[in-house]
Design a protein around this motif. Sequence first.
Motif, PDB file in Angstrom:
ATOM      1  N   GLU A   1      -5.523  -1.842   3.866  1.00 22.96           N
ATOM      2  CA  GLU A   1      -4.781  -0.521   4.231  1.00 22.96           C
ATOM      3  C   GLU A   1      -3.607  -0.696   5.105  1.00 22.96           C
ATOM      4  OE1 GLU A   1      -4.668   2.990   3.522  1.00 22.96           O
ATOM      5  OE2 GLU A   1      -6.671   2.556   3.278  1.00 22.96           O
ATOM      6  N   ALA A   2      -3.619  -1.808   5.869  1.00 26.10           N
ATOM      7  CA  ALA A   2      -2.172  -1.998   6.618  1.00 26.10           C
ATOM      8  C   ALA A   2      -1.212  -2.383   5.765  1.00 26.10           C
ATOM      9  CB  ALA A   2      -2.645  -3.042   7.874  1.00 26.10           C
ATOM     10  N   SER A   3      -1.530  -3.233   4.726  1.00 26.76           N
ATOM     11  CA  SER A   3      -0.241  -3.689   4.000  1.00 26.76           C
ATOM     12  C   SER A   3       0.161  -2.330   3.048  1.00 26.76           C
ATOM     13  CB  SER A   3      -0.574  -4.430   2.932  1.00 26.76           C
ATOM     14  OG  SER A   3       0.143  -5.017   2.046  1.00 26.76           O
ATOM     15  N   ALA A   4      -0.995  -1.629   2.393  1.00 18.94           N
ATOM     16  CA  ALA A   4      -0.636  -0.417   1.834  1.00 18.94           C
ATOM     17  C   ALA A   4       0.391   0.643   2.808  1.00 18.94           C
ATOM     18  CB  ALA A   4      -1.778   0.382   1.364  1.00 18.94           C
ATOM     19  N   GLU A   5      -0.067   0.635   3.867  1.00 23.34           N
ATOM     20  CA  GLU A   5       0.943   1.581   4.711  1.00 23.34           C
ATOM     21  C   GLU A   5       2.195   0.842   5.064  1.00 23.34           C
ATOM     22  OE1 GLU A   5       1.028   3.008   9.454  1.00 23.34           O
ATOM     23  OE2 GLU A   5      -0.994   2.266   8.736  1.00 23.34           O
ATOM     24  N   ALA A   6       2.329  -0.448   5.059  1.00 21.33           N
ATOM     25  CA  ALA A   6       3.774  -1.153   5.476  1.00 21.33           C
ATOM     26  C   ALA A   6       4.491  -0.846   4.128  1.00 21.33           C
ATOM     27  CB  ALA A   6       3.292  -2.532   5.781  1.00 21.33           C
ATOM     28  N   ILE A   7       4.080  -1.084   2.805  1.00 22.09           N
ATOM     29  CA  ILE A   7       4.857  -0.615   1.741  1.00 22.09           C
ATOM     30  C   ILE A   7       5.490   0.775   1.613  1.00 22.09           C
ATOM     31  CG2 ILE A   7       4.530  -0.588  -0.889  1.00 22.09           C
ATOM     32  CD1 ILE A   7       2.221  -2.897  -0.583  1.00 22.09           C
ATOM     33  N   LEU A   8       4.425   1.715   2.018  1.00 18.20           N
ATOM     34  CA  LEU A   8       5.014   2.898   2.117  1.00 18.20           C
ATOM     35  C   LEU A   8       6.094   3.113   3.066  1.00 18.20           C
ATOM     36  CD1 LEU A   8       1.792   4.822   1.098  1.00 18.20           C
ATOM     37  CD2 LEU A   8       3.810   4.416  -0.376  1.00 18.20           C
ATOM     38  N   ARG A   9       5.938   2.700   4.278  1.00 17.08           N
ATOM     39  CA  ARG A   9       6.767   2.933   5.475  1.00 17.08           C
ATOM     40  C   ARG A   9       7.954   2.451   5.075  1.00 17.08           C
ATOM     41  NH1 ARG A   9       5.109   5.799   9.379  1.00 17.08           N
ATOM     42  NH2 ARG A   9       2.697   5.678  10.032  1.00 17.08           N
ATOM     43  N   LYS A  10       8.203   0.988   4.639  1.00 15.24           N
ATOM     44  CA  LYS A  10       9.375   0.646   3.984  1.00 15.24           C
ATOM     45  C   LYS A  10      10.053   1.224   2.925  1.00 15.24           C
ATOM     46  CE  LYS A  10      11.015  -3.954   2.007  1.00 15.24           C
ATOM     47  NZ  LYS A  10      10.716  -5.340   1.408  1.00 15.24           N
ATOM     48  N   PHE A  11       9.396   1.681   2.145  1.00 10.72           N
ATOM     49  CA  PHE A  11       9.854   2.510   1.256  1.00 10.72           C
ATOM     50  C   PHE A  11      10.640   3.779   1.632  1.00 10.72           C
ATOM     51  CE2 PHE A  11      10.004   5.920  -2.146  1.00 10.72           C
ATOM     52  CZ  PHE A  11      10.597   5.493  -3.265  1.00 10.72           C
ATOM     53  N   LEU A  12       9.772   4.525   2.543  1.00  9.39           N
ATOM     54  CA  LEU A  12      10.315   5.590   3.135  1.00  9.39           C
ATOM     55  C   LEU A  12      11.573   5.461   4.249  1.00  9.39           C
ATOM     56  CD1 LEU A  12       6.917   7.405   3.761  1.00  9.39           C
ATOM     57  CD2 LEU A  12       8.892   8.457   2.630  1.00  9.39           C
ATOM     58  N   SER A  13      11.549   4.327   4.765  1.00 10.16           N
ATOM     59  CA  SER A  13      12.880   3.961   5.586  1.00 10.16           C
ATOM     60  C   SER A  13      14.097   4.022   4.753  1.00 10.16           C
ATOM     61  CB  SER A  13      12.479   2.612   6.403  1.00 10.16           C
ATOM     62  OG  SER A  13      12.573   1.467   5.390  1.00 10.16           O
ATOM     63  N   ALA A  14      14.055   3.796   3.454  1.00 13.94           N
ATOM     64  CA  ALA A  14      15.358   3.696   2.674  1.00 13.94           C
ATOM     65  C   ALA A  14      15.335   5.006   1.756  1.00 13.94           C
ATOM     66  CB  ALA A  14      15.214   2.606   1.820  1.00 13.94           C
ATOM     67  N   ASN A  15      14.125   5.804   1.810  1.00 12.04           N
ATOM     68  CA  ASN A  15      14.051   7.132   0.964  1.00 12.04           C
ATOM     69  C   ASN A  15      13.277   7.930   1.827  1.00 12.04           C
ATOM     70  OD1 ASN A  15      14.946   5.696  -1.887  1.00 12.04           O
ATOM     71  ND2 ASN A  15      13.362   4.533  -1.006  1.00 12.04           N
TER      72      ASN A  15
ATOM     73  N   ALA B   1       9.730   5.972  -6.511  1.00 16.24           N
ATOM     74  CA  ALA B   1       8.625   5.972  -5.739  1.00 16.24           C
ATOM     75  C   ALA B   1       7.188   5.568  -6.452  1.00 16.24           C
ATOM     76  CB  ALA B   1       8.430   7.520  -5.120  1.00 16.24           C
ATOM     77  N   PRO B   2       6.979   5.980  -7.902  1.00 22.46           N
ATOM     78  CA  PRO B   2       5.603   5.541  -8.296  1.00 22.46           C
ATOM     79  C   PRO B   2       5.406   4.243  -8.240  1.00 22.46           C
ATOM     80  CG  PRO B   2       6.844   7.370  -9.666  1.00 22.46           C
ATOM     81  CD  PRO B   2       7.900   6.886  -8.798  1.00 22.46           C
ATOM     82  N   ALA B   3       6.270   3.239  -8.299  1.00 21.38           N
ATOM     83  CA  ALA B   3       6.362   1.880  -8.078  1.00 21.38           C
ATOM     84  C   ALA B   3       5.734   1.643  -6.959  1.00 21.38           C
ATOM     85  CB  ALA B   3       7.318   0.961  -8.449  1.00 21.38           C
ATOM     86  N   ALA B   4       6.488   1.946  -5.785  1.00 19.27           N
ATOM     87  CA  ALA B   4       5.880   1.873  -4.403  1.00 19.27           C
ATOM     88  C   ALA B   4       4.453   2.278  -4.034  1.00 19.27           C
ATOM     89  CB  ALA B   4       6.932   2.495  -3.530  1.00 19.27           C
ATOM     90  N   ILE B   5       4.191   3.413  -4.499  1.00 23.06           N
ATOM     91  CA  ILE B   5       2.800   4.035  -4.451  1.00 23.06           C
ATOM     92  C   ILE B   5       1.812   3.130  -4.998  1.00 23.06           C
ATOM     93  CG2 ILE B   5       1.581   5.999  -4.941  1.00 23.06           C
ATOM     94  CD1 ILE B   5       4.238   7.648  -4.608  1.00 23.06           C
ATOM     95  N   SER B   6       2.183   2.675  -6.363  1.00 30.61           N
ATOM     96  CA  SER B   6       1.174   1.791  -7.106  1.00 30.61           C
ATOM     97  C   SER B   6       0.975   0.664  -6.372  1.00 30.61           C
ATOM     98  CB  SER B   6       1.736   1.688  -8.571  1.00 30.61           C
ATOM     99  OG  SER B   6       1.894   2.758  -9.301  1.00 30.61           O
ATOM    100  N   LEU B   7       2.166   0.297  -5.741  1.00 32.74           N
ATOM    101  CA  LEU B   7       1.720  -1.207  -5.195  1.00 32.74           C
ATOM    102  C   LEU B   7       0.934  -1.206  -3.857  1.00 32.74           C
ATOM    103  CD1 LEU B   7       5.517  -3.080  -4.603  1.00 32.74           C
ATOM    104  CD2 LEU B   7       3.159  -3.979  -5.514  1.00 32.74           C
ATOM    105  N   ALA B   8       1.432   0.129  -3.198  1.00 35.77           N
ATOM    106  CA  ALA B   8       0.364   0.391  -2.118  1.00 35.77           C
ATOM    107  C   ALA B   8      -1.190   0.629  -2.484  1.00 35.77           C
ATOM    108  CB  ALA B   8       0.837   1.731  -1.558  1.00 35.77           C
ATOM    109  N   ASP B   9      -1.120   1.356  -3.597  1.00 33.62           N
ATOM    110  CA  ASP B   9      -2.605   1.305  -4.240  1.00 33.62           C
ATOM    111  C   ASP B   9      -3.394   0.160  -4.296  1.00 33.62           C
ATOM    112  OD1 ASP B   9      -2.634   4.248  -3.900  1.00 33.62           O
ATOM    113  OD2 ASP B   9      -2.003   4.588  -5.892  1.00 33.62           O
TER     114      ASP B   9
END
Length: 206
Positions: free
Chosen positions: A70-84, A54-62
């Motif tokens: 902000e839309a890209s940040a949201e997409a990164i986190l939603r993609k990560f959460l779809s798998a986790n 998760a820290p890598a996904a959160i850092s990418l979103a940041d």
Amino acid sequence: ASTASGASGFPAQTFNAERPESYANLGSLNRDRGRLEEAKAAFAKSLEIDPTFAPAAISLADLARSEGNEASAEAILRKFLSANPNSAPAKHALGLGLIRQKRVQEAIALLADAVRIAPTDPRFAYVYAVALHDTGSAAKAIDVLRQSLSRSPNDRDILMALLSYEIEAQDFASALGRAELMMRLEPDRPEISQIADKLRARVKQR
């Protein structure tokens, strides 16, 4: 003798390419140096090595957010959460992003999930409680804080939020207990002593 270095000046002796943490650290180093594209690549590599990190996904979103996307940040986190789907840190981070977008009800649901998944993390409980309080659910916010305090009895942020909210709810006896504990934890804060004195007076009046 010269010292061997890894990518982008990262010391080779501390760089283990098999570990997601190594690339995440490299990403943070490049981000702090203003080398944002290299930072993105390192965080992405970290996720490639461990898609659950998760820290890598959160850092990418940041990083995306820091560039105004902000839309890209949201997409990164939603993609990560779809798998986790049970990643409390990612749910918490997405909830914060949605609060920034004024999508408060969606945000609160995610912040609540983070607390449910990781009930021992006081930071998640604190942010969730503040969001509840600020949207008119003060009693529920107090309940969340009290539950968190039972697990982290000396957490300053939880204590101060609970002190404030219990005063607001006119639960002066309980608030006095929080103030007295804060005085023991941080004896050099005269403003806490002043609050405690006022609360003692209120309790005596009842």
